[in-house]
Motif scaffolding. Structure first.
Motif, PDB file in Angstrom:
ATOM      1  N   VAL A  73       0.561  -1.629   0.141  1.00  0.00           N
ATOM      2  CA  VAL A  73      -0.101   0.270  -0.304  1.00  0.00           C
ATOM      3  C   VAL A  73       1.149   1.304  -0.456  1.00  0.00           C
ATOM      4  O   VAL A  73       1.593   1.243   1.202  1.00  0.00           O
ATOM      5  CB  VAL A  73      -0.649   0.243   1.378  1.00  0.00           C
ATOM      6  CG1 VAL A  73      -2.056   1.146   1.084  1.00  0.00           C
ATOM      7  CG2 VAL A  73      -1.646  -0.882   1.101  1.00  0.00           C
ATOM      8  N   ASP A  74       1.046   2.419  -1.305  1.00  0.00           N
ATOM      9  CA  ASP A  74       1.546   3.258  -1.566  1.00  0.00           C
ATOM     10  C   ASP A  74       0.784   4.244  -0.942  1.00  0.00           C
ATOM     11  O   ASP A  74       0.164   4.984  -1.633  1.00  0.00           O
ATOM     12  CB  ASP A  74       1.985   3.417  -2.739  1.00  0.00           C
ATOM     13  CG  ASP A  74       2.582   4.251  -3.203  1.00  0.00           C
ATOM     14  OD1 ASP A  74       2.230   5.258  -2.792  1.00  0.00           O
ATOM     15  OD2 ASP A  74       3.426   4.125  -4.433  1.00  0.00           O
ATOM     16  N   TYR A  75       1.019   4.911   0.460  1.00  0.00           N
ATOM     17  CA  TYR A  75       0.318   6.038   0.780  1.00  0.00           C
ATOM     18  C   TYR A  75       0.678   7.262   1.030  1.00  0.00           C
ATOM     19  O   TYR A  75       2.069   6.918   2.074  1.00  0.00           O
ATOM     20  CB  TYR A  75      -0.868   5.415   1.357  1.00  0.00           C
ATOM     21  CG  TYR A  75      -0.454   4.892   3.206  1.00  0.00           C
ATOM     22  CD1 TYR A  75      -0.021   3.748   2.885  1.00  0.00           C
ATOM     23  CD2 TYR A  75      -0.810   5.811   4.090  1.00  0.00           C
ATOM     24  CE1 TYR A  75       0.215   3.402   4.178  1.00  0.00           C
ATOM     25  CE2 TYR A  75      -0.906   4.780   5.465  1.00  0.00           C
ATOM     26  CZ  TYR A  75      -0.439   3.922   5.297  1.00  0.00           C
ATOM     27  OH  TYR A  75       0.395   2.960   6.300  1.00  0.00           O
ATOM     28  N   ASN A 110      12.516  10.675 -14.133  1.00  0.00           N
ATOM     29  CA  ASN A 110      11.432  11.509 -14.046  1.00  0.00           C
ATOM     30  C   ASN A 110      10.219  10.755 -12.737  1.00  0.00           C
ATOM     31  O   ASN A 110      10.593   9.727 -12.664  1.00  0.00           O
ATOM     32  CB  ASN A 110      10.526  12.386 -14.864  1.00  0.00           C
ATOM     33  CG  ASN A 110       9.723  11.421 -15.819  1.00  0.00           C
ATOM     34  OD1 ASN A 110      10.164   9.924 -14.933  1.00  0.00           O
ATOM     35  ND2 ASN A 110       9.138  11.519 -16.667  1.00  0.00           N
ATOM     36  N   TYR A 111       9.291  11.668 -12.532  1.00  0.00           N
ATOM     37  CA  TYR A 111       8.327  10.658 -11.383  1.00  0.00           C
ATOM     38  C   TYR A 111       8.190   9.372 -12.582  1.00  0.00           C
ATOM     39  O   TYR A 111       7.889   8.306 -11.589  1.00  0.00           O
ATOM     40  CB  TYR A 111       7.314  11.008 -11.717  1.00  0.00           C
ATOM     41  CG  TYR A 111       6.320  11.807 -10.556  1.00  0.00           C
ATOM     42  CD1 TYR A 111       6.534  11.008  -9.157  1.00  0.00           C
ATOM     43  CD2 TYR A 111       4.804  11.262 -10.598  1.00  0.00           C
ATOM     44  CE1 TYR A 111       5.564  10.651  -8.343  1.00  0.00           C
ATOM     45  CE2 TYR A 111       3.539  11.288  -9.566  1.00  0.00           C
ATOM     46  CZ  TYR A 111       4.377  10.853  -8.173  1.00  0.00           C
ATOM     47  OH  TYR A 111       3.115  10.380  -7.512  1.00  0.00           O
ATOM     48  N   ALA A 112       8.281   9.433 -13.494  1.00  0.00           N
ATOM     49  CA  ALA A 112       7.432   8.049 -14.569  1.00  0.00           C
ATOM     50  C   ALA A 112       8.544   7.045 -14.435  1.00  0.00           C
ATOM     51  O   ALA A 112       8.341   5.842 -13.736  1.00  0.00           O
ATOM     52  CB  ALA A 112       6.721   8.677 -15.848  1.00  0.00           C
ATOM     53  N   PRO A 156       3.907  12.305   0.436  1.00  0.00           N
ATOM     54  CA  PRO A 156       5.039  13.836   0.270  1.00  0.00           C
ATOM     55  C   PRO A 156       6.613  13.987   0.113  1.00  0.00           C
ATOM     56  O   PRO A 156       6.658  12.915  -0.315  1.00  0.00           O
ATOM     57  CB  PRO A 156       4.277  14.186   1.924  1.00  0.00           C
ATOM     58  CG  PRO A 156       5.307  13.208   3.040  1.00  0.00           C
ATOM     59  CD  PRO A 156       4.973  11.945   2.226  1.00  0.00           C
ATOM     60  N   ASN A 157       6.145  15.229  -0.258  1.00  0.00           N
ATOM     61  CA  ASN A 157       7.696  15.872  -0.604  1.00  0.00           C
ATOM     62  C   ASN A 157       8.247  16.178   0.416  1.00  0.00           C
ATOM     63  O   ASN A 157       7.801  17.128   1.479  1.00  0.00           O
ATOM     64  CB  ASN A 157       7.382  16.527  -1.921  1.00  0.00           C
ATOM     65  CG  ASN A 157       6.542  15.729  -3.315  1.00  0.00           C
ATOM     66  OD1 ASN A 157       6.415  14.725  -3.432  1.00  0.00           O
ATOM     67  ND2 ASN A 157       5.746  16.642  -4.236  1.00  0.00           N
ATOM     68  N   THR A 158       9.254  15.980   0.179  1.00  0.00           N
ATOM     69  CA  THR A 158       9.976  16.893   1.753  1.00  0.00           C
ATOM     70  C   THR A 158      10.201  17.915   1.508  1.00  0.00           C
ATOM     71  O   THR A 158       9.988  18.469   0.133  1.00  0.00           O
ATOM     72  CB  THR A 158      11.525  15.680   1.306  1.00  0.00           C
ATOM     73  OG1 THR A 158      12.470  15.643   0.591  1.00  0.00           O
ATOM     74  CG2 THR A 158      11.269  14.055   2.161  1.00  0.00           C
ATOM     75  N   THR A 214      10.918   7.016 -12.413  1.00  0.00           N
ATOM     76  CA  THR A 214      10.826   5.911 -10.444  1.00  0.00           C
ATOM     77  C   THR A 214       9.756   5.284 -10.143  1.00  0.00           C
ATOM     78  O   THR A 214       9.872   4.503  -9.865  1.00  0.00           O
ATOM     79  CB  THR A 214      11.338   7.248  -9.797  1.00  0.00           C
ATOM     80  OG1 THR A 214      10.622   8.006  -9.506  1.00  0.00           O
ATOM     81  CG2 THR A 214      12.569   7.703  -9.281  1.00  0.00           C
ATOM     82  N   ASP A 215       8.744   5.721 -10.449  1.00  0.00           N
ATOM     83  CA  ASP A 215       7.286   4.831 -10.680  1.00  0.00           C
ATOM     84  C   ASP A 215       7.373   3.236 -11.219  1.00  0.00           C
ATOM     85  O   ASP A 215       7.324   2.441 -10.405  1.00  0.00           O
ATOM     86  CB  ASP A 215       5.975   5.744 -10.940  1.00  0.00           C
ATOM     87  CG  ASP A 215       5.185   6.223  -9.443  1.00  0.00           C
ATOM     88  OD1 ASP A 215       5.730   5.247  -8.281  1.00  0.00           O
ATOM     89  OD2 ASP A 215       4.100   7.133  -9.664  1.00  0.00           O
ATOM     90  N   LEU A 216       8.031   3.268 -12.094  1.00  0.00           N
ATOM     91  CA  LEU A 216       8.222   2.143 -13.182  1.00  0.00           C
ATOM     92  C   LEU A 216       8.943   0.638 -12.275  1.00  0.00           C
ATOM     93  O   LEU A 216       8.916  -0.132 -12.149  1.00  0.00           O
ATOM     94  CB  LEU A 216       8.148   2.370 -14.790  1.00  0.00           C
ATOM     95  CG  LEU A 216       7.638   2.796 -15.607  1.00  0.00           C
ATOM     96  CD1 LEU A 216       8.075   3.504 -16.806  1.00  0.00           C
ATOM     97  CD2 LEU A 216       6.600   1.900 -15.831  1.00  0.00           C
TER      98      LEU A 216
HETATM   99  N1  ARG Z   1       5.159  12.912  -4.366  1.00  0.00           N
HETATM  100  C1  ARG Z   1       3.985  11.940  -4.615  1.00  0.00           C
HETATM  101  C2  ARG Z   1       2.866  13.653  -4.358  1.00  0.00           C
HETATM  102  O1  ARG Z   1       3.174  14.850  -3.719  1.00  0.00           O
HETATM  103  C3  ARG Z   1       3.128  11.292  -4.693  1.00  0.00           C
HETATM  104  C4  ARG Z   1       3.777   9.716  -4.427  1.00  0.00           C
HETATM  105  C5  ARG Z   1       2.709   8.451  -4.444  1.00  0.00           C
HETATM  106  N2  ARG Z   1       2.851   7.532  -5.124  1.00  0.00           N
HETATM  107  C6  ARG Z   1       3.440   7.520  -6.264  1.00  0.00           C
HETATM  108  N3  ARG Z   1       3.778   6.162  -5.816  1.00  0.00           N
HETATM  109  N4  ARG Z   1       3.103   8.278  -7.295  1.00  0.00           N
HETATM  110  O2  ARG Z   1       2.734  13.951  -5.328  1.00  0.00           O
END
Ligand code: ARG
Length: 587
Positions: A127-129, A319-321, A132-134, A323-325
């Protein structure tokens, strides 16, 4: 008599058995069972009518055959009636209610029952929840993922799943270049001591502003980012410090919300794992170069056929994609995940869809088992003006301040209602009610929709609120205290006589439907279903308590009513804990 935990699934199984015995065509016979309107019984099965139509039979005659073929565990525990043109209504017999109340006497028994009734049992769920961003404080926009994610994790784990709680923090954004630039030049060490996150946010704004105004600063900031990414010792140390401070601040919020992560594997953890993603997606022909970037098109999709999923930026950075992959692959291979649940706000719907589509094709081409992927999305928290909730001056409301205010507002309520309690007790109640109200107000809404944040509605003893339920719990505890008895003392109920009054029976029937509420919440990952059940249960309890005196002289009557009190308490407490709330013994 052995009694099923979940009557709905037991009835469905019985119907399947009866259908097999009668050699009905299982491809068209549906055994779906649902909760009935209480006036018609407890459960209803509606599958016979369409079956009879399709096979050109008399539905009532078919229904009679099916009823006759039902196994005895169901006919012993339920009165079965054929209603209307061929519906089956099942009403729990008092003996079955009795048996249910005798069998499921504590949280462990409920959990054992839930595990036996759940298809999720033993599956690994990541569960990914929260995530937040640091370098920034958590604000109200971070509330829902944290609260919903925690409730979902608890619900899944109670149902037997192996849950891995992973906080996928954003700790590797391009913002760090500007932040480090400002950190090196404008750091206020006193401010860093007193409120470091506040100081980081200030520095970030300063860096951002300077870079906007001066091209040379922007170049320097980019340089800082490149240095960080290539492992420069000083920049890495600053970056580490920022993340440590951030995580400490997040932890304070998590402690208040009762959240404990198993892992905090942020974006930076995947730095050295993205090369493999580029290589595999290129080798399988899924990704292609486009204007220097690496992208994935989905030709079958109306939008993503022209709007690609960018998995590497044109400057070569992840990027976000990407790292998500990489994260998904890690979850599959390292955690052996059967499911990955992304508790992210609905505005990231496109990102999730593209991620899932890409993963589906990529895993198929590389012969990997794709976990169940689910974007458990949610709407926005709105202010009374129906716009995203902000402070008066238009800033994001810090979560820390919001939880503080919740506790203060609850303290006012407690001072008014429970003035007789000690100040320490009052403070503890205020914390539980305040924080619980914020959690519950979020959870009791269908998560897909936005909701309006209203202090007055959420911290109230009336309506579907935390305070109402917490009060119901405390009230039942006080019934036992007054009689000098314990709800956990099973011996006390041994002399109980059979349930008799309509209100006793109505309450028992409601209690025995906890399993359905649980599975209807876990299946689609919707905690509000459980909230509604708890609210209705508390209402049913009030009806019973108003009609049936508990402290009567007849000890057999007293015992059976006390047992109803004890079971209501058990289910209310278990349910509230599953939602992530704490409960009180006194209010
Ligand atoms: N850090 C991201 C944001 O603040 C949410 C990350 C959610 N999890 C993920 N695996 N993309 O929008």
């Amino acid at each position: 008599m052995p009694v099923p935990f979940n009557f709905t699934t037991a009835i469905a199984t019985a119907l399947t058995e009866a259908a097999a015995q009668l050699e009905l065509d299982s491809t068209i016979f549906t055994t779906a069972v649902r909760i009935a309107d209480p006036r018609h019984g407890d459960f209803q099965a509606n599958g016979l009518l369409p079956y009879a139509k399709r096979t050109k039979q008399n539905p009532r005659a078919l229904a009679e055959q099916v009823v006759a073929a039902l196994p005895s565990n169901i006919t012993d525990s339920c009165d079965v009636q054929i209603a209307g043109p061929g519906f089956l209504n099942f009403t729990l017999k008092p003996d079955a209610l009795e048996a249910w109340l005798t069998e499921f006497t504590d949280e462990a028994a409920l959990q054992a029952g839930a595990e036996s009734a759940q298809p999720e049992a033993d599956k690994v769920f990541v569960v990914d929840y929260s995530a937040p961003n640091t370098a920034k404080q958590m604000h109200v926009g971070h509330l829902r993922s944290a609260v919903i994610g925690e409730a979902i994790s608890r619900l899944l784990s109670f149902s037997g799943a192996k849950v891995i709680r992973d906080n996928h923090i954003g700790d590797w954004g391009t913002g760090f270049g500007k932040l480090i630039w400002a950190y090196k030049r404008e750091l206020n060490t006193t401010a860093l001591e007193t409120d470091p996150l506040e100081e980081f946010e200030r520095l970030y704004r300063a860096g951002n502003k300077a870079a906007d105004e001066d091209e040379a600063v922007l170049t320097d900031a980019r340089q800082e980012l490149v240095k960080l990414q290539s492992g420069d010792v000083e920049n890495l140390a600053i970056w580490k410090r920022i993340n440590e401070v951030s995580l400490e601040a997040f932890q304070k919020i998590y402690d208040q919300l009762g959240i404990k992560f198993d892992y905090t594997l942020g974006e930076s953890f995947y730095n050295d794992k993205v090369e493999q993603i580029y290589a595999e997606l290129s080798d399988t022909g899924l990704a292609e170069e486009s204007q220097g970037a690496l992208v994935v098109f989905h030709p079958e999709h109306p939008r993503f056929k022209s709007q690609p999923f960018m998995i590497r930026k044109s400057d070569g950075a992840a990027n976000y994609a990407s790292t998500d992959l990489a994260t998904l692959l890690y979850r599959r291979e390292h955690f052996d995940a059967d499911a990955a649940i992304y508790v992210i706000d609905s505005r990231q719907g496109d990102h999730c869809q593209q991620l899932f589509l890409t993963a589906e094709k990529w895993f198929a081409k590389t012969d990997r088992k794709l976990p169940r992927l689910e974007h458990t999305s949610f709407g926005t928290v709105l202010g009374e003006n129906n716009k995203p909730l902000k402070t008066r001056s238009g800033e994001n409301i810090k979560l820390r301040d919001l939880l503080q205010e919740a506790t203060e507002r609850a303290a006012a309520l407690v001072a008014e209602k429970s003035a007789q309690l000690s100040p320490e007790e009052q403070a503890e109640i205020a914390r539980v009610v305040g924080i619980g109200s914020v959690q519950y107000a979020d959870l009791c809404q269908n998560r897909s929709t936005d909701y309006v944040f209203s202090w007055d509605k959420m911290i109230s003893l009336e309506g579907n609120t935390a305070a109402y339920l917490l009060y119901a719990v405390a009230r039942i505890r006080s019934i036992f205290r007054k009689l000098d008895q314990s709800p956990e003392d099973a011996n006390a109920f041994e002399v109980a006589s059979a349930l008799e009054t309509p209100t006793e029976i109505a309450l028992a029937r409601k209690l025995a439907k906890f399993p359905e509420a649980l599975s209807s919440a876990v299946g689609p990952l919707r905690p509000h279903v459980l909230c509604l059940f708890l609210f209705e249960l508390a209402g049913e309890f009030s009806g019973f308590y108003a009609a049936d005196k508990v402290a009567v002289d007849d000890l057999a009557v007293r015992a059976r009513r006390l047992r109803l009190c004890a079971r209501t308490l058990l289910i209310l407490e278990t349910g509230l804990h599953l939602l992530g709330l704490r409960t009180l013994t006194r209010m």
